[in-house]
Structure formats: C-alpha cells, structure tokens
Scaffold this active site. Structure first.
Site, PDB file in Angstrom:
ATOM      1  N   HIS A 139       0.644  -1.252  -0.218  1.00 21.15           N
ATOM      2  CA  HIS A 139       0.002  -0.039   0.161  1.00 21.15           C
ATOM      3  C   HIS A 139       0.993   1.148   0.091  1.00 21.15           C
ATOM      4  O   HIS A 139       1.937   1.158   0.592  1.00 21.15           O
ATOM      5  CB  HIS A 139      -0.737  -0.012   1.216  1.00 21.15           C
ATOM      6  N   ASP A 216       2.939  -4.354   8.181  1.00 20.40           N
ATOM      7  CA  ASP A 216       1.854  -3.612   8.026  1.00 20.40           C
ATOM      8  C   ASP A 216       0.606  -4.616   8.124  1.00 20.40           C
ATOM      9  O   ASP A 216       0.200  -5.241   7.232  1.00 20.40           O
ATOM     10  CB  ASP A 216       1.865  -2.931   6.660  1.00 20.40           C
ATOM     11  N   GLN A 219      -4.446  -4.988   7.131  1.00 26.69           N
ATOM     12  CA  GLN A 219      -5.688  -5.945   6.777  1.00 26.69           C
ATOM     13  C   GLN A 219      -5.366  -7.332   7.388  1.00 26.69           C
ATOM     14  O   GLN A 219      -6.009  -8.357   6.837  1.00 26.69           O
ATOM     15  CB  GLN A 219      -5.233  -6.269   5.161  1.00 26.69           C
ATOM     16  N   LYS A 242     -10.229  -0.276  10.422  1.00 27.03           N
ATOM     17  CA  LYS A 242     -10.652  -1.368   9.669  1.00 27.03           C
ATOM     18  C   LYS A 242     -11.039  -2.821  10.549  1.00 27.03           C
ATOM     19  O   LYS A 242     -11.366  -3.732  10.215  1.00 27.03           O
ATOM     20  CB  LYS A 242      -9.342  -1.692   8.949  1.00 27.03           C
ATOM     21  N   CYS A 382      -4.980   2.560  -3.482  1.00 24.12           N
ATOM     22  CA  CYS A 382      -3.623   2.961  -2.944  1.00 24.12           C
ATOM     23  C   CYS A 382      -2.469   2.114  -3.370  1.00 24.12           C
ATOM     24  O   CYS A 382      -1.589   1.936  -2.443  1.00 24.12           O
ATOM     25  CB  CYS A 382      -3.646   3.427  -1.551  1.00 24.12           C
TER      26      CYS A 382
HETATM   27  N1  C6P Z   1      -6.237   0.606   2.843  1.00 26.52           N
HETATM   28  C1  C6P Z   1      -8.078   0.236   1.484  1.00 26.52           C
HETATM   29  O1  C6P Z   1      -9.175   0.403   0.837  1.00 26.52           O
HETATM   30  P1  C6P Z   1      -5.128   3.935   6.970  1.00 26.52           P
HETATM   31  O2  C6P Z   1      -5.554   4.699   5.882  1.00 26.52           O
HETATM   32  O3  C6P Z   1      -3.769   4.529   7.429  1.00 26.52           O
HETATM   33  O4  C6P Z   1      -5.979   3.717   8.050  1.00 26.52           O
HETATM   34  O5  C6P Z   1      -4.476   2.411   6.217  1.00 26.52           O
HETATM   35  C2  C6P Z   1      -3.538   2.459   5.197  1.00 26.52           C
HETATM   36  C3  C6P Z   1      -3.378   1.059   4.850  1.00 26.52           C
HETATM   37  C4  C6P Z   1      -2.142   0.515   5.008  1.00 26.52           C
HETATM   38  N2  C6P Z   1      -1.964  -0.727   4.782  1.00 26.52           N
HETATM   39  C5  C6P Z   1      -2.800  -1.478   3.881  1.00 26.52           C
HETATM   40  C6  C6P Z   1      -2.546  -2.908   3.400  1.00 26.52           C
HETATM   41  C7  C6P Z   1      -3.982  -0.940   3.680  1.00 26.52           C
HETATM   42  O6  C6P Z   1      -4.869  -1.804   3.048  1.00 26.52           O
HETATM   43  C8  C6P Z   1      -4.205   0.474   4.061  1.00 26.52           C
HETATM   44  C9  C6P Z   1      -5.777   1.278   3.745  1.00 26.52           C
HETATM   45  C10 C6P Z   1      -7.669   1.051   2.416  1.00 26.52           C
HETATM   46  O7  C6P Z   1      -7.616  -0.745   0.949  1.00 26.52           O
HETATM   47  C11 C6P Z   1      -7.697   2.510   2.131  1.00 26.52           C
HETATM   48  S1  C6P Z   1      -6.733   2.995   0.874  1.00 26.52           S
END
Ligand code: C6P
Length: 425
Positions: A139, A216, A219, A242, A382
C-alpha cells in the site's frame, strides 16, 4: 434483479448460523437502506469496517458521561477517562499478544504508525547506501514514507517481486537479503490481492541477514489471529477503523528496547517529563510518542473493538472470512462470464477479491452496483505500483468481514451480470 432487495429482511441471514445472525444485529447500519430503498450490501470492509453497537456505545459513553482530558485531571471523570484510555491500550495489547501494554503506541491509523517509524527509527538508523527491502504489493502507506527517507538519506529501496498468482517470490527475497538491508517492511495481507504473506518465515530470513522487520498489519489484525511474539517481528502497525473501531484510532507495536531507543516523532504536551526553556526530557514509552491530546473516544472504541473481536475468537473470524472468500471466488468464476479475478487461491488469501469485467471501467461497475445498494471499491486501492505490475489501470474490489453473508456475495454476482448486460457484454 434477484438481489437482497427482493429478499425479506427475515430471510436474509437464513443461510447463516444463529451466531452470525445475532452478530449482524450488532451492526445498526446493516438495518438501513439506500436512497433506492435497497438494503445495504457492504462489501468494502477493507476500506473501513462497519462498527458494532458495543463500539459505538463505548465511544459515545466517553462523550456523554466522562468527556475530559486524560493523564491530567485529578477529578473523577478525568480519572475515568484515563482508566478507559489505558484500558483500551491493554485490550489492544492482548489482541496481538504484545508482551506489555507500554509497547502499544496509539496513533491515528496505520499510515501514521509507519511514518512514525520512518521518521524516528529511520532517520536515526538509515544512512548513505543503506537499503530497505519492500515488496511490489505494498500500500502507498508502506512505500511513500520509505521513499522520502531514502531520498533524504541517500539510501536505496529494493522490491520483492510477485508471481502472476500474487505470491511473493521468496527466492528473490533471499537474494535481496545479500545486500544486508537495515529494514524489511511488508504487508501481512495485501489489500488488493488478498495474499497472506508468510510473515514468520520471511522474518526469520530477514533477521538472519541482520535486518529489522516492520509488518503492515492493516488488513490482518481485523481478520485473523495475530501474535507478534510468535511472528517474531520488530514493528507491527494497524488501523482501528478497519477492525470495527472508529476512525482516528490505530496502533504501533514495537519491542520495548526499540521504542526506548527511538527519539520522539512529534513534540508537545504529554510526551515530556520535564521541560526547560532550552531543553526537555521525554516521558516514558508509550507516552513519549503521544504528543498532544489524542482521539480519546476513538481509542476507547478501539479497545471495545478488540474485546468484541476476542469475544468472537479470531480463529472463528478467520474461518468465517475464509469461507466467504472461497464462496466468492467460486460463485464469481462460475456465474459471471468473462470476469478477471486477481490474487491467489482461497487458502492463501484473506477476505479480499479484486476483479475486472473486461472492457468496463471499474468505476462504472461500482456505480451500477451502488443502485442495488452494493458497496464495492473501484480504483487503484492505493496500490498503483501493484496495479502496474498486473498491467491494470484500476480494479474493482469486494472485501469481507465478520458480518458478511453468502447472500451478499450472491447479490454481487447478480449485480455484476446486470452490469455486463447494461454494457452489452
Ligand atoms: N487501505 C483500502 O481501501 P490507513 O488509511 O492509515 O488507515 O490505512 C492505510 C493502509 C495501510 N496498509 C494497508 C495494507 C491498507 O490496506 C491500508 C488502507 C484502504 O484498501 C484504504 S486506501
């Protein structure tokens, strides 16, 4: 069109067991309808999850009953706020089996957690010619902060490539480790391919080469058991929103000795022990990294979400989502002619299915599905370099959570056939 809108509310969860039926009742938004009167079919949980009543209540109680700042007031409601906030930290620590709550730093989201490590640990430990190994499936949150760091420090980024099935090429990873990287940073579960990466195996390889490992887990934590001690990693980050918690909540876990050696990321109130006009001493961890007033209600909600997930049991969560993803792959492949599905087989993935209908832009797909109350994400999620790897401008994505039921996946398949019909495919 035979989607959920033609199914009575009572019959909707019929294919689900009693536990799942009562679980869906925990999410008030699932009782709502869209402007066309269609029930909500929420298949965008990877973007953000729905929130159960227990989480809404926990965050709400703070605002209604004991709204006050933490770590400051010596009166009853302020003490209650501090206790609830620190209690949330203990619940989040338990969720990922962190050795102690002090190793959990509360942040706004996974993005902030990665930036914290890149600025604080990275600026102290990465120098000219040092390399950081990432993967092609990251991401942007686990890519751009490292780009900024190596640009500033004159370091290098290396990338583990991906097979056509969406798996990391570990034989190339092994070769990249000969460069003696300072850090290996990768996603536990891909938000586009759904791939569940072999964190423990890769961590052992990275450590043998002398690198630290950042995972990370945005997910992963909401969807499967995560035990940071068992995984053996050094940094683990995730977002609250999430994992059924409010937006504005998130966590960084790192081993105590790493956090203690790292300089502060942001400076101001609450992160200090003593301040003089020309110098200051830092507070202990984790507060050293929590400058200013945090999103107190959101973090309290994150604690409630951790408790909610642990009450279901993370094994049960993973099994349910695995069942949903296996069913989705089967139904979409069988019932939607021409659909292109990306990512590995069900046994290697979390609850994410990205796809395209040839010749139809995913934005059009999402817009038409929306008329039936079906929410999917469309775009690059992203992950622009990952889409480039598969020669794609964009994709549509359905993603699942504890409240997802088979009927919603059936509705998606029906909706996609309708999209194809509209576009005469
Ligand atoms: N992915 C998706 O629709 P934030 O925005 O900081 O809460 O999470 C960022 C992020 C980091 N790593 C992974 C693997 C992610 O999937 C995400 C966020 C969302 O896939 C929003 S772009």
């Amino acid at each position: 069109m035979s989607d959920l809108s033609t199914t009575s509310t009572q019959s909707r969860p019929a294919a689900a067991g009693p536990d799942l039926r009562s679980r869906r009742a925990d999410f008030p938004i699932l009782a709502t309808t869209n402007r066309h009167g269609k029930p909500l079919v929420y298949l965008d949980s990877a973007a953000t999850s729905l929130k159960p009543q227990a989480v809404i209540d926990a965050a709400d109680a703070y605002n209604r009953e004991y709204s006050s700042n933490i770590h400051r007031g010596i009166y009853e409601i302020a003490e209650r706020a501090t206790t609830a906030y620190e209690g949330a930290r203990a619940s989040v620590a338990k969720l990922i089996n962190a050795p102690e709550p002090a190793e959990i730093v509360f942040v706004r989201n996974a993005t902030e957690a990665i930036n914290l490590v890149a600025y604080s640990w990275g600026r102290r430990n990465i120098g000219r010619g040092d390399s950081i190994v990432l993967t092609e499936m990251e991401h942007h949150a686990n890519l751009v902060p490292w780009q900024l760091l190596v640009q500033e420090k004159d370091g290098d980024l290396e990338f583990v490539p991906i097979t056509d099935d969406g798996l990391l090429r570990l034989e190339v990873f092994e070769v990249l480790l000969h460069l003696k990287p300072k850090l290996v940073a990768f996603t536990h579960v891909s938000n586009m391919l759904g791939t569940v990466n072999p964190v423990r195996e890769m961590t052992e390889m990275a450590h043998a080469a002398g690198a630290l490992v950042l995972i990370d887990g945005a997910q992963a934590v909401p969807h499967m058991p995560v035990d940071v001690q068992e995984l053996g990693v050094d940094f683990y980050v995730f977002s609250g929103h999430k994992m059924l918690a409010p937006t504005g909540s998130g966590a960084l876990w790192a081993r105590r000795e790493l956090l203690e050696a790292m300089p502060p990321f942001m400076a101001g109130g609450d992160m200090i022990r003593e301040v003089h006009l020309r110098r200051s001493d830092w507070n202990e961890i984790p507060w050293k990294f929590e400058a200013g007033t945090p999103d107190i209600s959101a973090q309290i909600g994150m604690g409630a979400a951790a408790e909610y997930l642990m009450a279901i049991g993370l094994d049960a969560v993973r099994d349910h989502e695995h069942e949903m993803v296996a069913y989705a792959l089967e139904v979409l492949r069988r019932d939607v002619p021409g659909i292109e599905l990306y990512g590995p087989a069900a046994d290697r993935r979390g609850g994410v299915v990205s796809f395209n209908l040839p010749g139809i832009h995913p934005h059009d797909v999402a817009q038409i599905l929306d008329r039936s109350g079906i929410c999917v994400r469309a775009g690059h999620h992203c992950t622009m370099p990952l889409h480039e790897r598969f020669d794609l401008a964009a994709s549509a994505r359905a993603s699942f959570n504890v409240y997802t039921i088979r009927e919603e996946i059936d509705a998606l398949a029906t909706g996609l056939r309708e999209v194809a019909r509209i576009f005469d495919r």
